[in-house]
Design an enzyme around this catalytic site. Structure first.
Site, PDB file in Angstrom:
ATOM      1  N   SER A  81      -9.524   1.736   3.034  1.00  0.00           N
ATOM      2  CA  SER A  81      -8.701   2.478   2.118  1.00  0.00           C
ATOM      3  C   SER A  81      -7.661   1.625   1.373  1.00  0.00           C
ATOM      4  O   SER A  81      -7.055   2.118   0.424  1.00  0.00           O
ATOM      5  CB  SER A  81      -7.977   3.587   2.889  1.00  0.00           C
ATOM      6  OG  SER A  81      -7.143   3.026   3.882  1.00  0.00           O
ATOM      7  N   LYS A 137       0.850  -1.201   0.000  1.00  0.00           N
ATOM      8  CA  LYS A 137       0.000   0.000   0.000  1.00  0.00           C
ATOM      9  C   LYS A 137       0.881   1.245   0.000  1.00  0.00           C
ATOM     10  O   LYS A 137       1.914   1.271   0.687  1.00  0.00           O
ATOM     11  CB  LYS A 137      -0.891  -0.043   1.245  1.00  0.00           C
ATOM     12  CG  LYS A 137      -1.964   1.036   1.311  1.00  0.00           C
ATOM     13  CD  LYS A 137      -2.823   0.834   2.562  1.00  0.00           C
ATOM     14  CE  LYS A 137      -3.923   1.869   2.684  1.00  0.00           C
ATOM     15  NZ  LYS A 137      -4.777   1.659   3.885  1.00  0.00           N
ATOM     16  N   SER A 157      -9.581  -0.638   7.312  1.00  0.00           N
ATOM     17  CA  SER A 157      -9.108  -0.494   5.933  1.00  0.00           C
ATOM     18  C   SER A 157      -8.435  -1.706   5.299  1.00  0.00           C
ATOM     19  O   SER A 157      -8.127  -1.671   4.115  1.00  0.00           O
ATOM     20  CB  SER A 157      -8.154   0.689   5.828  1.00  0.00           C
ATOM     21  OG  SER A 157      -8.898   1.862   5.673  1.00  0.00           O
TER      22      SER A 157
HETATM   23  N1  GLN Z   1     -12.759   3.965   6.652  1.00  0.00           N
HETATM   24  C1  GLN Z   1     -12.071   4.434   7.817  1.00  0.00           C
HETATM   25  C2  GLN Z   1     -11.712   5.896   7.635  1.00  0.00           C
HETATM   26  O1  GLN Z   1     -12.077   6.444   6.672  1.00  0.00           O
HETATM   27  C3  GLN Z   1     -10.893   3.581   8.101  1.00  0.00           C
HETATM   28  C4  GLN Z   1      -9.670   3.952   7.367  1.00  0.00           C
HETATM   29  C5  GLN Z   1      -8.497   3.076   7.669  1.00  0.00           C
HETATM   30  O2  GLN Z   1      -8.608   2.041   8.338  1.00  0.00           O
HETATM   31  N2  GLN Z   1      -7.341   3.521   7.234  1.00  0.00           N
HETATM   32  O3  GLN Z   1     -11.083   6.484   8.452  1.00  0.00           O
END
Ligand code: GLN
Length: 419
Positions: free
Chosen positions: A84, A9, A108
């Site tokens: 994400s 990532k 994420s």
């Molecule tokens: N969807 C969550 C957010 O927008 C989690 C993001 C993540 O785990 N990096 O913060």
């Protein structure tokens, strides 16, 4: 890991590729050092084949918030792959790489794994070094693994886990040695938290969960109805703490030390007004969602609002954590829940409604608040779109978590089409 092609990532530092976090502010940024997780994979013979796209600074649930374009769902290009770590999940689902690193601050790794029909593992907070993971919410961030199977995810975890003197929040424990030797679930108590199966749960998701629970019972598990009474506080609590930590972590992108600089002056020559330069750099460098988080985070930490929001969120976090401890202390080995309330949604569908997007994290973000390990495993499909089932376990109980997950993977056909 001999020669295994991996995706990393793009918020995890690599020396042979740029690390952009999907942000203009880090466009062309080349890290001078490598994340511990990446170094360990390379030392074990893994090959970093590519960096994977993500929501900018890992803020999002759809991989639409990247300065470099959205990620498409591997089954239906009109849909999102989740986020994400959407690029990592889509690459594994498409068979382009064997496994990928992601980061999981509030779901994420697990949510995109569920949307794409692959396995997503978030280890215990402190199990894997965060050195070289660009910080979003430091008390929540954890590097995780996306892979085609539980066994593959476990193999990657073995390599990347263990103490690291470069990350003081990394636990002082040896790398984990996982033996996936369970044939059945005899003696395993699976807790089913009522709050994670609300009456308005998507009927197909419920059906998939019922099928998975039946299969686990047939494999010998005992299921127990349990309650996590503060579960409804998880999303509001997360969306105070994560932005608060983000606002502090992202203060470093000021146009001086990292990345792009915009002077805010005609011709861009010289910097007479430092504040104007900060404003122009951050205004141009950050996308709308990141700016929203910084504004929210700064607000909840500001004097006069700190107690009303930040302190309250910390109290809620304590209660959420204690709910888990009570259930596990009461003899539950793992909890089973849906990973997401729905299957992958259409691109653009939730972009105009951030709160609706945030609510999609309702089943995943509590594990980060409590620091416990969790995994998403495919448990069926609806109209070809994957559905994920989540297992959560006590801190440092990855051995149990992964063994139960592997039996679940074997006894539940993850490709079964539900009607
Ligand atoms: N969807 C969550 C957010 O927008 C989690 C993001 C993540 O785990 N990096 O913060």
């Amino acid at each position: 890991m001999g020669g295994l092609p991996l995706a990393v990532k793009d918020n995890i530092c690599t020396v042979e590729y740029d690390t952009t976090c999907g942000s203009r502010i880090l466009e062309n940024y080349r890290s001078p050092y490598e994340a511990t997780a990446v170094s360990r994979l390379k030392a074990a013979g893994g090959m970093v084949a590519c960096k994977s796209n993500l929501d900018e600074f890992a803020m999002g649930s759809s991989s639409e918030h990247s300065a470099f374009g959205r990620v498409r769902h591997p089954v239906d290009a009109e849909r999102v792959p989740g986020g994400s770590s959407g690029g990592s999940a889509a690459l594994v689902a498409a068979g382009a790489v064997d496994a990928a690193l992601g980061s999981d601050t509030g779901g994420s790794v697990r949510q995109p794994a569920a949307f794409c029909g692959v396995v997503g593992l978030k280890p215990t907070y402190g199990r894997v070094s965060r050195y070289g993971l660009i910080a979003f919410g430091s008390s929540l961030d954890q590097i995780g693994v996306i892979a085609a199977s539980v066994q593959q995810a476990a193999a990657v975890l073995e390599v990347i886990s263990g103490r690291d003197e470069r990350d003081s929040t990394c636990a002082d424990v040896d790398p984990i040695d996982i033996s996936l030797d369970r044939q059945d679930l005899d003696g395993i108590v699976v807790g089913l938290p009522a709050e994670y199966f609300p009456s308005d749960l998507d009927p197909v998701t419920r059906k998939a969960c019922d099928r998975a629970v039946d299969a686990m019972r047939r494999a010998g598990a005992v299921t127990r109805d349990v309650s996590l009474p503060h579960a409804r506080l998880a999303v509001p609590c997360y969306y105070v703490i994560a932005p608060a930590e983000a606002s502090a972590n992202l203060a470093r992108y000021d146009g001086v030390r990292y990345g792009a600089r915009v002077t805010g002056q005609e011709g861009g020559e010289g910097v007479d007004d430092l504040a104007a330069m900060y404003r122009a750099t951050r205004g141009a460098g950050f996308g709308a969602e990141v700016r929203r988080r910084i504004v929210v985070g700064t607000h909840v930490l500001s004097s006069g609002y700190y107690e009303a929001y930040y302190t309250k969120a910390q109290i809620a976090r304590g209660r959420i954590t204690r709910d888990f401890t009570a259930v596990f202390d009461g003899g539950v080995d793992v909890l089973f829940t849906p990973t997401t309330p729905t299957t992958a949604f259409k691109a653009g569908e939730l972009l105009g409604d951030p709160v609706a997007m945030y609510l999609g994290d309702v089943f995943v973000c509590a594990a980060n608040l409590a620091g416990i390990p969790a995994i998403s495993v495919p448990i069926g499909r609806a109209n070809g779109l994957p559905i994920g089932g989540q297992l959560m376990a006590p801190v440092f109980a990855e051995q149990t978590l992964l063994n139960v997950a592997q039996v679940m993977e074997r006894v539940v056909d993850g490709d079964h089409e539900l009607r």
